[in-house]
Design a protein around this motif. Sequence first.
Motif: not given
Lengths: 482, 70
Positions: A139-143, A193-199, A201-211, B8-11
Amino acid sequence: MNAATSSDAAPAAAWRAEVDASCAYPVVAFFVSAVFWLLFGTVLALLASIKMHTPGFLSGAEWLTFGRVRPVHLNTMIYGWGSMAGVGTLLWLQARLSRVRLPLQLPLVVGCALWDLGVAGGSIAILTGHGTSVEWLEFPYGWSFLFAGIFVVVMAASLMMFSARRVGHVYVSQWYLFGAVLWFPFLYVMANALIHGALARGVVQAATNWWFAHNVLGLWFTPIGLATVYYLLPKVLGRPIHSYYLSLLGFWTLALFYNWAGTHHLVGGPLPAWLITVGIVGSVMMFIPVTTVAVNHHMTMKGHFALLKVSPTLRFIVLGAMSYTVVSFQGSLQSLRTVNEVTHFTHYTIAHAHLGVYGFFTMVMFGAIYYIAPRLTGREWSSPRLIKIHFWGTALGMAVYWIGLTWGGILQGLAMDNPDVAFLDVVRHTMPYLWSRTFAGVLMAVGHVAFAILVWRMFTLKGRRLPEPASAPVVAMAGGAQ
Amino acid sequence: MNPIYAVVWGVVALFGVTAVYGLVWAIRSGQMRDFGRGALSIFDDEEPVGMVTDAFPGGQTADGETGDRS
């Protein structure tokens, strides 16, 4: 706080009636919405499944292409059916176990309507080509702001009931419910926040996604599902859980280990080896909580399997609990690198995911709705025949689905690991299993239609009126406690 | 620094503290004692141990039988 407590002196049936009445509008709203999304998601599931073996099917319209239909199926089932049925059950369980009236009824009903709006809007966005391509967060970020806001209301209602509770002891189901209402909003907000907030990216995004994606099942659906089983299994049987100690050990070990498991989805990927190993260790450690649950459920049921003929609720939750054991052990083994070499990127993974979300969680939610709805409306279910069609359609459908794709997936994996087999030959060899998937989907769809008819009749008060306002069918069972 | 890092770290800290607090509270408040009584807390005089509380419509079994199942 408007979580009015029911009187201590009131007879049990009276406070139960009061608690159930307070849940009626919000819980019915969540259940009816959930069943609507179940039907909608089923249609999309069938479309996606047919396209796997007949790619030209409805391929003329771009909004019906596989790349859009499949994520809409996933998201409507996760956020529409699963989450809404889960929230309805969670609210009722928390009210029952705390023995207080459900607070925030109007905000919860409004929240339910907004949730429907979010799922509808997100689905339309994906179908029109505006999905994010981040799995489980399409779903787009806004939702996500809308869903996060509604989670706050659900969390507030749950905490208000807990703080006003009339029972000193915190039953094991409440621990699991707490886990769900505290963990999932955290997961959802962090992942967005991490994925759509652009923090990330790359393999870190994949790790966050599957976490995130793995923990939607582990820290949202699993605690709600197990909370439901730990309440309804002893309650329906009329006998306490076999080992209460094991049930609490299971909760705290799940809390400790499940969160680590997500990176096992990336075995073989370009991530640091330690990160994937941590995921594998977390997955294998899940043997502990899963074994406690399996032993507890089996020993509680032991000697009482004949009651599966008597209670529709019991049928669904026992099948769900058995699926939980199987899918969890399967998941732990699947995370091992040697097993993953074969199963990764095959239909085996799809079978595994469906055994978790459908065989376990959805079956438990069906059982919960069969138990809760008559207590909210004071009406009986209208047709034993439709209940049986629902059970056998979904149970056989899930069995065919799991066996077909598990076996087909192993053969597919072994063939893909063999450099002498051409890739297109591997694809051709999966065809019978993909047809079995569609056949299974039709069986499940028949069950869902039967269930939807029952739910429609229940909430339009077509069933026979129950003698007591708070009492669904009750069977005196001499010697039920052993 | 991007302000999202602070969120992030706060949460993360809030989540960890809440979990640890929950466990400590459970131990201190006696939730981990007398497991037998805890398991019985969902039963009462009107839905006691020994009572089956769910049945097919009309009290039927899945085979369509009715009547006493004691």
